[in-house]
Design a protein around this motif. Sequence first.
Motif, PDB file in Angstrom:
ATOM      1  N   SER A  82      34.854  51.317  49.621  1.00 53.12           N
ATOM      2  CA  SER A  82      35.241  50.161  50.736  1.00 53.12           C
ATOM      3  C   SER A  82      36.288  49.666  51.058  1.00 53.12           C
ATOM      4  O   SER A  82      37.139  49.598  50.203  1.00 53.12           O
ATOM      5  CB  SER A  82      34.855  48.658  50.568  1.00 53.12           C
ATOM      6  OG  SER A  82      34.654  48.102  50.887  1.00 53.12           O
ATOM      7  N   THR A 114      31.921  47.353  56.221  1.00 54.01           N
ATOM      8  CA  THR A 114      31.585  46.132  57.003  1.00 54.01           C
ATOM      9  C   THR A 114      31.614  45.145  55.635  1.00 54.01           C
ATOM     10  O   THR A 114      31.612  44.000  56.279  1.00 54.01           O
ATOM     11  CB  THR A 114      30.227  46.336  56.555  1.00 54.01           C
ATOM     12  OG1 THR A 114      30.154  47.292  55.465  1.00 54.01           O
ATOM     13  CG2 THR A 114      29.484  47.801  57.882  1.00 54.01           C
ATOM     14  N   SER A 115      32.523  45.371  54.148  1.00 49.55           N
ATOM     15  CA  SER A 115      31.988  44.074  53.772  1.00 49.55           C
ATOM     16  C   SER A 115      33.867  43.137  54.214  1.00 49.55           C
ATOM     17  O   SER A 115      33.747  41.691  53.408  1.00 49.55           O
ATOM     18  CB  SER A 115      32.402  44.557  51.891  1.00 49.55           C
ATOM     19  OG  SER A 115      33.164  44.977  51.691  1.00 49.55           O
ATOM     20  N   TYR A 116      34.060  43.658  55.129  1.00 48.20           N
ATOM     21  CA  TYR A 116      35.181  42.872  55.515  1.00 48.20           C
ATOM     22  C   TYR A 116      35.171  42.312  56.456  1.00 48.20           C
ATOM     23  O   TYR A 116      35.962  41.741  57.074  1.00 48.20           O
ATOM     24  CB  TYR A 116      36.450  43.818  55.742  1.00 48.20           C
ATOM     25  CG  TYR A 116      37.040  43.719  54.128  1.00 48.20           C
ATOM     26  CD1 TYR A 116      38.004  43.337  53.909  1.00 48.20           C
ATOM     27  CD2 TYR A 116      36.322  45.304  53.948  1.00 48.20           C
ATOM     28  CE1 TYR A 116      38.465  44.149  52.669  1.00 48.20           C
ATOM     29  CE2 TYR A 116      37.375  45.987  52.436  1.00 48.20           C
ATOM     30  CZ  TYR A 116      38.284  44.925  51.746  1.00 48.20           C
ATOM     31  OH  TYR A 116      38.637  45.237  50.509  1.00 48.20           O
TER      32      TYR A 116
END
Length: 226
Positions: free
Chosen positions: A175, A206-208
Amino acid sequence: MDVKDLWLEKLKRFQKKLYQYKTVKAIPSKWVEKNIILTNEVSRFSGRFSYDLSPYAREIIDCLHPSDPSRVISVMKGAQSGITQGVIVPGMAWIIDENPDNFLFTASDKDIAKKTITQRFDPLMRSSGLSHLIRPNVVRAKGQRSGDTDFSKEFAGGNAIIEGTNNAGKFRFFSVKTVFMDDFDNAPRADKKEGSIRKLVEGRQTSYGNLSKTYYFNSFNQFTAF
């Protein structure tokens, strides 16, 4: 010195580093001109870096700053236009020093990506006195990896991953917050197993959320639309 004193000393060192965290991040182009020094090894314009030679690169690298709302930056450029030396390489150095987090650098294949790291990034870090920032995040046994290889750089707060776009199958194993995709016009549009390269990269961010940044670099005569 007993165990209590040892732990107290470690705590003091930890707190010192904690309060050195920069809440206000330097503007990338200003940081580059202040900190980056080039040698004849990487540029015929040796000495302290200046955007006077490539003023158009200033706005591009400043998109890295967290205050800039840009999330996808697509650059159409000519050969030898100073983008690699003025945006990609110093941009990676700025992230490591000013705004550390995981990032990905790719070229059309892994060998080309490696050359950018060994022939441009590593010499720039040495000549600018920034090599000390590359260090392992985990203490390892003697003989294990140092945290500084041609395809991976570890630093406080993050990791740099270096890959070839034609090896997209490995993208799903990490990620990242920021992506630099150099030579994107020569990269495959899709991977047989993974699908769209662009969607695959965006999926790694996406996690950011809205904090992620993606740079696509294309040549003038081979510009590829999304």
